[in-house]
Every structure is written in structure tokens, then in C-alpha cells.
Design an enzyme around this catalytic site. Structure first.
Site, PDB file in Angstrom:
ATOM      1  CB  SER A   1     115.851  26.261  29.231  1.00 37.95           C
ATOM      2  OG  SER A   1     116.932  26.872  28.556  1.00 37.95           O
TER       3      SER A   1
ATOM      4  CE1 TYR B   1     118.642  25.513  33.872  1.00 38.57           C
ATOM      5  CE2 TYR B   1     118.918  26.282  31.612  1.00 38.57           C
ATOM      6  CZ  TYR B   1     118.160  26.207  32.772  1.00 38.57           C
ATOM      7  OH  TYR B   1     116.939  26.814  32.823  1.00 38.57           O
TER       8      TYR B   1
END
Length: 417
Positions: free
Chosen positions: A223, A236
Site C-alpha cells: 500500500s 496500518y
């Protein structure tokens, strides 16, 4: 202006074509740092040479650069791809999202797919079983449980016989929470690390012997938040940053074995429980129960609620067409020379450009605007600015400060409601 000789122009022309080609490559393929460096150095040399020179030359060079770009674009051969038949690929996290879409896509292309799911009786697993060819094998794996990973390895080996494994697609991952770093529970940080980092490391290590045997590929879906500091995604993002470093280290360690390693960086898509309203409500309740009262007081419940609502709206509007990601997975598995990083989806390349080449003051603003547009300040700061206004008025309008104070008290009440 002195006359420049023909060889000089030939030299400049060649350099311009080279720089144009290199620039185009950089912009198209987002390859590592070396070519970018070469391109920038080339450009610098050019500019430095022209500096002593006049405007027409600059225009001529711009045209030549453009010609170089177009020329290298036209002459690029269509990328030949390797055949998919007979190639075995393991994909993790196929219950939903990218994993499920990729499993379907690779099965359609003729790969022999081993898809790991958390729940063999879940909707995702059932759908794969129903829609895919008999080649597809479903494996029940929670990647945080090493014994389940080992079992999946044994099952895969049994199916493959003496053949190696062509590809491992590390897709399983989760975003367990969303909110300011200070308001994220330790369990959020650990939960993200456990799955996104340790889980992926466990799976990768388990399947490496089979991958080395086939001189195969490792494709990891990571990501942009692992490279760039998105507000409210500290837990995250930190887990993805750890993962990125692990994968990149593997990349050069596995080079002698003939294994190619690629990372895919998608823009925001609707996957997993991002759009699962009940899940986020439950996470929100859990957060409120576990936050210290003083933190809750300083930030304000309305601030936390706003973050939750913003995130749910963001998840609602996220892209549902996952094909840019599945396409890049296929490229990474079948291109004769796969790229180190693939940017999948609109705007990711631009995001990285802004982050890498513009000052922090700009890139930080960009990330804040791009993602979560918070309107509320934390409660303690709102109170403070209320008091500041008071003091300010007190100094300047001594004669009617009484009336101002009343106004400000009313304002403060409004802010706290």
C-alpha cells in the site's frame, strides 16, 4: 553568439534523444532509482550546456526531447508474455477483495491456482468453487497460524508432485483500525503487524523452497501508506512499511536464485471489510471503551465520531473495479522482466511523484487533502482557541470586554456540544 559546429549539434541531438527516452521510461515504468538518476543527470548536463546559449536552442532541444519520447514510444515492442499454462500460483487472502478477483482472473488465464481462504464455507470460497475451473484448489489458512501455513504447504506439495511453484501472491492483509496514532490502541498496532507483516513473512518463508525450485516470482500487494504518512493510518501504514522493507531485501537476496520479486501499490479500492458498516461501528465502540478518559476528554468524542464517519464515507466511494490490480498481478507473473514496483489504479504514480520530488510542506498538505478532510479540531485545541479569542478581545476592547466574554462563552458552549 558564436557559431556552433555540426558535431556539437549531433552530440546535443543524441543526448536529447537519450534523455527523452530515459525520461519516458522513468515516467512510464516507475523503475528503481538508477535510471531516474541517469535521466536527471542527462537533463542537468543538457541544461548546463544550453545555459551559455540562447532561446532557439532551448526550443530545438525541447522538440528533440519530444521526438526522443515519441520515437522510443513507437519503437517499444509489444511486451511478449510467458505462457500461463502449467504454472502453479499460491494466492493468500482470497475470501474477498483483490485475492478473490485475482484467483478468478489467474484461473481464467489457465494458471493452476492454490487460493487460501480464512473460511472454507464462506461466501467468497463458495463463489470461487462455483465459478472457477477444477484446477483451482482452496486451502483453509489463517496466515497468523504457522501450523496452518505448514499444512497448506504440504497440501500444495502433494498436488504439485515434483514440480516447483511459479508464483506466490501475497495479498492477505487487513486494516483493523483507522484514527490518530495517539488514539490507536496497542492491539490495533499489533493486529496489523501480526497479519500484514509477520503473517506474510511466515507464508513467504514457507513457500520459498518451492519458488526457488521453479525460479519463480513473488508478487506482494502492499500500500502507498507503507511509503507515505497518510493521516489516520499509522498502524496500518507501519505494518506495510515493515513489509515493504522485508520484500525489498528479499529482492536482492533472491536475485542469484533467479526469483523475481515485485510489489504492487494500489490506489484505494473497496475490499475486505472496508465497507462493512457493522465492523467499523464495533471497532468504534471498542475504542471508546478502551481509551483513557483523559484522552477522550482532550480529543472529544465528536472528533472521534467524525473520523469514523469520514472513513466510512471514504470506503463507500472507493473504487469497486479491481481490474487494474489483477492486471498488474498478471504482468508481474508473466512479464519476461517484471518491474520492481507497479502502481495500480488512478493517481498512485502522481502521489509518489509529489511525495518524492516536492517539499514536505506540499506533500503533507496533499496527503491531508487527498484522504481525510477533517473539519473538527480536537476539543482541547478548540477550547484553547476559544480562550485565545477571549484574551485577544480583553486586550483590544477593554471598554466593552464584558459583552465580548459573554459571546465567547456562548461560542464555546456551541463548540462543545
Amino acid at each position: 553568439m558564436e557559431d556552433y559546429t555540426l558535431p556539437f549539434w549531433i552530440y546535443m541531438g543524441v543526448l536529447a534523444v537519450f534523455v527523452g527516452g530515459a525520461m519516458k521510461k522513468v515516467l512510464v515504468s516507475h523503475i528503481g532509482a538508477a535510471p531516474t538518476l541517469v535521466a536527471w543527470l542527462g537533463a542537468t548536463v543538457l541544461v548546463e550546456r544550453i545555459w551559455a546559449f540562447c532561446l532557439p536552442a532551448v526550443l530545438v532541444l525541447a522538440l528533440l526531447c519530444l521526438a526522443g519520447c515519441l520515437y522510443s514510444a513507437r519503437n517499444a515492442p509489444p511486451p511478449a508474455t510467458l505462457p500461463a499454462e502449467g504454472k502453479a500460483v499460491v494466492i493468500t487472502g482470497c475470501d474477498s477483495g483483490f485475492g478473490k478477483a485475482t484467483a478468478k482472473c489467474l484461473d481464467d488465464l489457465g494458471f493452476e491456482v492454490f487460493a487460501t481462504v480464512l473460511d472454507l464455507s464462506g461466501d467468497g470460497a463458495r463463489e470461487l468453487q462455483r465459478t472457477c475451473s477444477p484446477r483451482l484448489t482452496l486451502l483453509q489458512v489463517d496466515i497468523t497460524q504457522p501450523q496452518q501455513v505448514q499444512q497448506a504447504l504440504l497440501d500444495t506439495k502433494a498436488k504439485l508432485g515434483l514440480r516447483g511453484l511459479w508464483g506466490l501472491v501475497n495479498n492477505a492483509g487487513v486494516c483493523v483500525n483507522f484514527g490518530d496514532a495517539e488514539l490507536s490502541l496497542m492491539s490495533n498496532y499489533r493486529g496489523c503487524m501480526e497479519i500484514n507483516f509477520f503473517g506474510t513473512v511466515t507464508v513467504t518463508k514457507a513457500f520459498l523452497p518451492l519458488l526457488r525450485q521453479a525460479k519463480g516470482r513473488i508478487v506482494t500487494i502492499s500500500s502507498p501508506s507503507g511509503d507515505q504518512p497518510f493521516p489516520c493510518l499509522a498502524a496500518y501504514g507501519a505494518s506495510k512499511a515493515a513489509l515493504n522493507l522485508f520484500i525489498n531485501t528479499l529482492r536482492h537476496e533472491l536475485d542469484p536464485w533467479g526469483i523475481r520479486v515485485s510489489t504492487i501499490l494500489p490506489s484505494s479500492y473497496k475490499t475486505g471489510h472496508a465497507s462493512n458498516h457493522a465492523y467499523w461501528e464495533q471497532q468504534y465502540k471498542h475504542l471508546l471503551q478502551n481509551l483513557s478518559p483523559s484522552l477522550l476528554e482532550e480529543y472529544g468524542e465528536d472528533y472521534i465520531t467524525e473520523t469514523k464517519d469520514l472513513f466510512q464515507n471514504f470506503a463507500k466511494t472507493a473504487n469497486e473495479d479491481l481490474s487494474p490490480v489483477t492486471r498488474t498481478v498478471v504482468q508481474a507473473l508473466l512479464a519476461p522482466r517484471p518491474l520492481v514496483r507497479y502502481y495500480a489504479g488512478p493517481g498512485v504514480g502522481l502521489m509518489y511523484f509529489i511525495y518524492n520530488y516536492l517539499p514536505f510542506s506540499i506533500s503533507d498538505k496533499f496527503l491531508q487533502k487527498l484522504f481525510v478532510k477533517k473539519k473538527l479540531m480536537p476539543r482541547a485545541l478548540r477550547k484553547q482557541s476559544g480562550l485565545d479569542i477571549n484574551l485577544h478581545h480583553h486586550h483590544h476592547h477593554h471598554h466593552h470586554h464584558h459583552h465580548n466574554n459573554n459571546n465567547n462563552n456562548n461560542n464555546e458552549k456551541k463548540l462543545d456540544d
